[in-house]
Design a protein around this motif. Structure first.
Motif, PDB file in Angstrom:
ATOM      1  N   PHE A  11       0.825  -1.208   0.000  1.00  0.00           N
ATOM      2  CA  PHE A  11       0.000   0.000   0.000  1.00  0.00           C
ATOM      3  C   PHE A  11       0.858   1.257   0.000  1.00  0.00           C
ATOM      4  N   ILE A  12       1.919   1.250   0.812  1.00  0.00           N
ATOM      5  CA  ILE A  12       2.751   2.447   0.906  1.00  0.00           C
ATOM      6  C   ILE A  12       3.448   2.743  -0.422  1.00  0.00           C
ATOM      7  N   THR A  52       3.933   6.044  -5.243  1.00  0.00           N
ATOM      8  CA  THR A  52       4.207   6.079  -6.687  1.00  0.00           C
ATOM      9  C   THR A  52       2.930   6.329  -7.499  1.00  0.00           C
ATOM     10  N   ASN A  53       1.851   6.671  -6.790  1.00  0.00           N
ATOM     11  CA  ASN A  53       0.570   7.003  -7.432  1.00  0.00           C
ATOM     12  C   ASN A  53       0.024   5.885  -8.309  1.00  0.00           C
ATOM     13  N   GLN A  54       0.284   4.660  -7.889  1.00  0.00           N
ATOM     14  CA  GLN A  54      -0.313   3.503  -8.539  1.00  0.00           C
ATOM     15  C   GLN A  54      -1.621   3.145  -7.841  1.00  0.00           C
ATOM     16  N   PRO A  55      -2.517   2.428  -8.521  1.00  0.00           N
ATOM     17  CA  PRO A  55      -3.738   1.974  -7.855  1.00  0.00           C
ATOM     18  C   PRO A  55      -3.404   1.074  -6.658  1.00  0.00           C
ATOM     19  N   ILE A  56      -4.126   1.228  -5.567  1.00  0.00           N
ATOM     20  CA  ILE A  56      -3.938   0.401  -4.379  1.00  0.00           C
ATOM     21  C   ILE A  56      -4.844  -0.815  -4.492  1.00  0.00           C
ATOM     22  N   THR A  57      -4.246  -1.986  -4.460  1.00  0.00           N
ATOM     23  CA  THR A  57      -4.977  -3.229  -4.691  1.00  0.00           C
ATOM     24  C   THR A  57      -5.553  -3.777  -3.399  1.00  0.00           C
TER      25      THR A  57
END
Length: 337
Positions: A205-206, A211-216
């Protein structure tokens, strides 16, 4: 979560011991090595660097009481030490499922080799077991008396059953050879030096947020976990090792009883990082536990231990570490793992 008592005095460790830490360059192991050195001990750190990294102990290499040895615990080790902390084993599904046979060997053969060394030296030895011995629990929270609900042939079995067998071996050596053992069941732990690619929920999550990626989110995100900051965990580990009389063997749960949904964890990370990453859902992995929370009554009564660091405080420290990590050359080293 109930208010936590912050008034306990940290464990006092007597000096002049030579201590072996297997898996010592890993996430938890490196913090343990650091703490033992600060207490005046000699530390022999052993690791095969499958998931550990030299970078985790680089700041200790020039310490006069620190020694680093590359070694796989599935092979016998002949050294002279006073105590053994056996932490060697990959602990995240991504890593322990990569080579399940080797994972079982690390838990079982590693335990046999370290117990044999402890028997020869009559050295006290601590096994870092895991809350995964409870499997997908039908009792909540999980006390040490609960025998667990584990799938012995599922994708997580190489780790779950390997650790269960290691516990059996430790108590067999205790009964047969009167070996001074300690068994500690570690619940979800987080903090600086977590492996960035190990698939654990906090580091995932961090990094995704930074890195502004989707949080799965796996499943509906309503499954729960309890997160213990690494400094608290190491304190509990040392207290168990140093607890007298040696008849206090465990197993003892060490973890934070504060329970959070995975969705709540994701939302807290988003808030603390200021990220605008979106939450996306993925299928829940096979045999993934729906609930996980330690009953730490034994740790409180036997060790006078309970965690002191709240989740938001620990997350802030962990986020700061990963923020610096992503800006450093270390990120390229880990990317190859």
């Amino acid at each position: 979560m109930n208010e936590i008592n912050r008034s306990f005095t940290p464990a006092v460790i007597s000096s002049n011991r030579r201590i072996l830490v297997t898996g010592g360059s890993g996430f938890i192991g490196s913090h343990l090595c650091e703490r033992l050195l600060d207490a005046g001990h000699e530390v022999l750190c052993v690791d095969n660097f499958f998931t550990g990294a030299r970078a985790n102990v680089a700041h200790l290499l020039d310490h006069r009481n620190f020694e680093l040895m590359r070694h796989d615990v599935t092979m016998p080790l002949y050294v002279e030490v006073d105590e053994i902390y056996n932490l060697a084993c990959p602990a995240s599904p991504i890593h322990y499922q990569r080579d399940p046979t080797q994972t079982i060997k690390t838990s079982v053969h590693g335990a046999i080799n370290m117990l044999g060394l402890a028997k020869r030296l009559n050295a006290k030895i601590l096994q870092s077991s895991t809350s995964e011995v409870y499997g997908d629990p039908q009792v909540h929270p999980q006390p040490e008396s609960y025998w667990g609900n584990v799938n012995p042939i599922g994708p997580r079995a190489c780790y779950d059953e390997g650790k269960r067998c290691a516990e059996t071996l430790f108590f067999a050596y205790r009964m047969q050879h009167d070996l001074p053992i300690k068994v500690m069941r570690i619940f979800n732990t987080y903090g600086p030096r977590m492996h960035p690619n190990d698939g654990r929920v906090v580091s995932n999550f961090i990094i995704q947020a930074l890195t502004n990626q989707p949080i799965t989110l796996f499943g509906d995100g309503e499954q729960t976990r309890s997160f213990c900051y690494v400094d608290d965990l190491v304190e509990g580990m040392i207290r168990l090792m140093d607890r007298t009389p040696d008849s206090v063997t465990g197993p003892v749960n060490i973890g934070n009883p504060g329970e959070f949904t995975i969705r709540a964890l994701a939302e807290t990370v988003l808030e603390l990082t200021g990220s605008r990453s979106a939450l996306v859902r993925r299928p829940l992995p096979v045999d993934d536990p729906r609930q996980r929370r330690p009953d730490i009554s034994l740790a409180k009564s036997l060790l006078n231990w309970e965690p002191t660091i709240e989740l938001r405080e620990g997350l802030a420290k962990t986020i700061a570490y990963f923020d610096a990590f992503l800006a450093s050359a270390q990120a390229e080293v880990y990317a190859a793992h």
